[in-house]
Enzyme design. Structure first.
Site, short mmCIF file in Angstrom:
data_model
loop_
_atom_site.label_atom_id
_atom_site.label_comp_id
_atom_site.label_asym_id
_atom_site.label_seq_id
_atom_site.Cartn_x
_atom_site.Cartn_y
_atom_site.Cartn_z
CG ASP A 25 0.31 -0.51 -6.84
OD1 ASP A 25 0.77 -1.10 -8.29
OD2 ASP A 25 0.39 0.34 -6.60
CG ASP B 294 5.44 -11.34 3.31
OD1 ASP B 294 5.13 -10.96 2.23
OD2 ASP B 294 6.98 -11.86 3.50
CB CYS C 119 4.56 1.50 -11.82
SG CYS C 119 5.03 1.05 -11.20
CB ALA D 161 -1.00 -0.01 1.25
CB ALA D 162 4.28 2.21 2.18
N GLY E 252 -0.70 6.83 -2.44
CA GLY E 252 -2.15 7.08 -3.21
C GLY E 252 -3.49 6.08 -3.50
CE LYS E 253 -2.22 1.89 -7.79
NZ LYS E 253 -0.42 2.69 -7.24
CG ASP F 163 4.57 -0.82 2.52
OD1 ASP F 163 3.78 -0.93 1.17
OD2 ASP F 163 5.32 -1.17 2.27
C1 SAM Z 1 4.17 -0.17 -6.48
S1 SAM Z 1 4.72 0.81 -4.22
C2 SAM Z 1 3.48 0.42 -3.80
C3 SAM Z 1 2.69 1.84 -4.35
C4 SAM Z 1 1.26 2.40 -3.66
N1 SAM Z 1 0.35 1.09 -3.75
C5 SAM Z 1 0.61 3.16 -4.12
O1 SAM Z 1 -0.08 3.71 -4.38
O2 SAM Z 1 1.38 4.18 -2.80
C6 SAM Z 1 4.69 -0.96 -3.97
C7 SAM Z 1 5.29 -1.79 -2.05
O3 SAM Z 1 5.03 -2.77 -1.37
C8 SAM Z 1 5.74 -2.76 -0.58
N2 SAM Z 1 6.43 -4.27 -0.69
C9 SAM Z 1 7.48 -4.99 -1.57
N3 SAM Z 1 7.34 -5.92 -0.45
C10 SAM Z 1 6.73 -6.45 0.26
C11 SAM Z 1 5.82 -7.42 0.91
N4 SAM Z 1 6.27 -9.00 0.32
N5 SAM Z 1 4.84 -7.13 1.73
C12 SAM Z 1 4.37 -6.19 1.84
N6 SAM Z 1 4.33 -4.96 1.22
C13 SAM Z 1 5.70 -5.15 0.49
C14 SAM Z 1 7.03 -1.30 -0.58
O4 SAM Z 1 7.53 -1.47 0.33
C15 SAM Z 1 6.36 -0.78 -1.35
O5 SAM Z 1 5.68 0.16 -0.73
#
Ligand code: SAM
Length: 461
Positions: free
Chosen positions: A332, A316, A385, A270-271, A274-275, A290
């Site tokens: 995402d 996770d 993306c 989520a981090a 934006g979504k 996240d």
């Molecule tokens: C593409 S960004 C997400 C952008 C977000 N959805 C937005 O719209 O702002 C990917 C995110 O996945 C998180 N991430 C990576 N591996 C992960 C995992 N195994 N479990 C949860 N979050 C994870 C990262 O910390 C990062 O914040």
């Protein structure tokens, strides 16, 4: 980079600098701190494969506001135009730079970026470059060359631009040309050398905020400021939490979940949110997961400014479980982010094919796990993306083949502002930078697909 390929006839005579004295640059000199930071960050991206934002964080220490923004624009311009800049420099270098020339290459490239593409006055760009060279133990002896070459670059009209796409390093140049075809590739390459517009998502009153911000409302509902100026925080509506920064393509996945008011929606990965903000603003009961506590703090901070609420979970996503399945799940997934190359021109320098392969494995796991969190009859939206099929089209095809209980729900043009040309033959959304929308401008590169979990029996209805 091989500087020695320059035609010798046009090479400059390198005069020795008049007895330079090596001393740290006076960072108080206007603009020097931004140049020093830009040079260091450029070098880290190119030589160490660092991410631009990390490299700038490390290099800019005390920098803020306009200086920090200037440092970022310089590095981004240098990365976007690297082949063009190297060609311009090579015309005036009659031999390769010594292998131990320290910061010389980075100083030359970042200064040439300012001269050729940023309309920085020559005296400022060149003087600050020479000061940097004099302050660097290894570049010190090249200060005269830096001065002479940059003066020549400034005086010489820009030569013929290199062939379209040469500014995109391999393997991405060849890969994208083969995948998207010559025409789309040329448009993509042309888009990637431009400063991107600023896109915003608004909570409401898009037309009113567009007027106050000097923005236009895109067909998809996002606001766009084509040539943004100044810091984001100073724009009207920032402190009231009226909008957040989000590329117009990044706003589409949540739109494809339809009316989410009152629904339980899981936002995996989520981090920075934006979504999550879109979902919360639309009235969903959001659980945002996240793995990164630091990024979740940023998400919380963003939601607080926007006066929106969501349940935040540091976990996770591949192992996250909930007592009840959700009405909708947004996946995402982490990806190569090559679709954001116009905003993050460093991605093509720090991403590799091996990264894409390992991210594709993670995405497959994420989809498989997320599927179990969707209630029968519920929706899942998957997006990345990325411009790479392995992270988009191929990923969804494999998922649907493995999970016959999920069926694709093709996207209709009316759901994405009538942009029918973004819908591929399967009914998924594929956007490419350079692919015109709305008459002007384009979007980040995204793949977005939607599937519904079948109701397994009458008792599920
Ligand atoms: C593409 S960004 C997400 C952008 C977000 N959805 C937005 O719209 O702002 C990917 C995110 O996945 C998180 N991430 C990576 N591996 C992960 C995992 N195994 N479990 C949860 N979050 C994870 C990262 O910390 C990062 O914040």
């Amino acid at each position: 980079m091989v500087y020695g390929r320059a035609p010798p006839a046009r090479a400059v005579g390198v005069k020795k600098s008049p007895a330079p004295s090596r001393r740290p640059p006076d960072q108080a000199l206007p603009g020097l701190a931004a140049r020093v930071a830009a040079t260091a960050a450029f070098r880290r991206v190119i030589e160490d494969g660092a991410k631009l934002d990390d490299a700038l964080d490390d290099a800019t220490g005390g920098l803020a506001g306009a200086d920090l923004a200037l440092a970022r624009v310089i590095v981004a311009t240098a990365l976007r135009r690297l082949a063009d800049i190297e060609q311009a420099l090579a015309r005036h270098l009659n031999r390769p730079l010594p292998t131990r020339a320290g910061l010389t290459r980075a100083i030359l490239v970042t200064a040439a970026a300012q001269l050729l593409y940023m309309r920085v006055p020559a005296h400022a760009a060149i003087d600050l470059a020479v000061r940097q060279a004099k302050a660097d133990r290894k570049a010190f002896h090249q200060a005269g060359l830096v001065n002479a070459v940059l003066r020549q670059v400034d005086r010489t009209p820009p030569g013929q631009a290199v062939t379209p796409g040469s500014n995109i390093p391999e393997p991405f140049g060849a890969r994208w040309r083969a995948r998207w075809g010559d025409e789309a590739f040329a448009a993509l390459a042309a888009e990637l050398v431009r400063e991107p517009p600023l896109d915003l998502s608004v909570k409401d009153d898009a037309a009113g905020w567009a007027e106050r911000l000097g923005a236009r409302v895109l067909a998809t509902g996002s606001l766009r400021i084509d040539a943004p100026r100044g810091a984001i925080e100073t724009l009207p509506g920032f402190s009231e939490g009226a909008w957040w920064v989000q590329d117009a393509a990044a706003a589409l996945p949540v739109q494809l979940l339809g009316d989410v008011a009152g629904r339980r929606v899981l936002d995996l990965f989520a981090a920075p949110g934006g979504k999550t903000a879109q979902l919360a603003a639309a009235g969903a009961r959001v659980t945002a997961v996240d793995i990164s506590p630091t990024r979740l703090r940023r998400l919380r901070h963003n939601l607080t400014r926007l006066r929106l609420q969501a349940e935040l979970v540091a976990a996770d996503a591949l192992h996250y479980s909930a007592p009840e399945p959700f009405d909708a799940v947004l996946v995402d997934a982490p990806c190569s982010a090559t679709g954001t190359a116009r905003r993050n021109p460093d991605v093509v320098y720090h991403r590799s094919l091996a990264d894409i392969a390992s991210l594709a494995r993670l995405q497959a796991e994420a989809l498989a796990h997320a599927a179990g969190l969707v209630r029968p009859g519920g929706l899942m939206v998957y997006c990345t993306c990325s411009l790479e099929s392995e992270e988009g089209e191929a990923q969804m095809a494999r998922f649907l083949a493995e999970r016959p209980d999920f069926q694709r729900v093709p996207v209709a043009a009316g759901e994405i502002g009538g942009l029918f040309h973004l819908i591929d033959p399967d009914g998924d959304v594929r956007s490419l930078p350079g692919q015109a929308i709305d008459g002007a401008g384009s979007l980040d590169g995204f793949f977005i697909a939607r599937a519904r979990r079948q109701r397994s029996s009458l008792s599920d209805r």
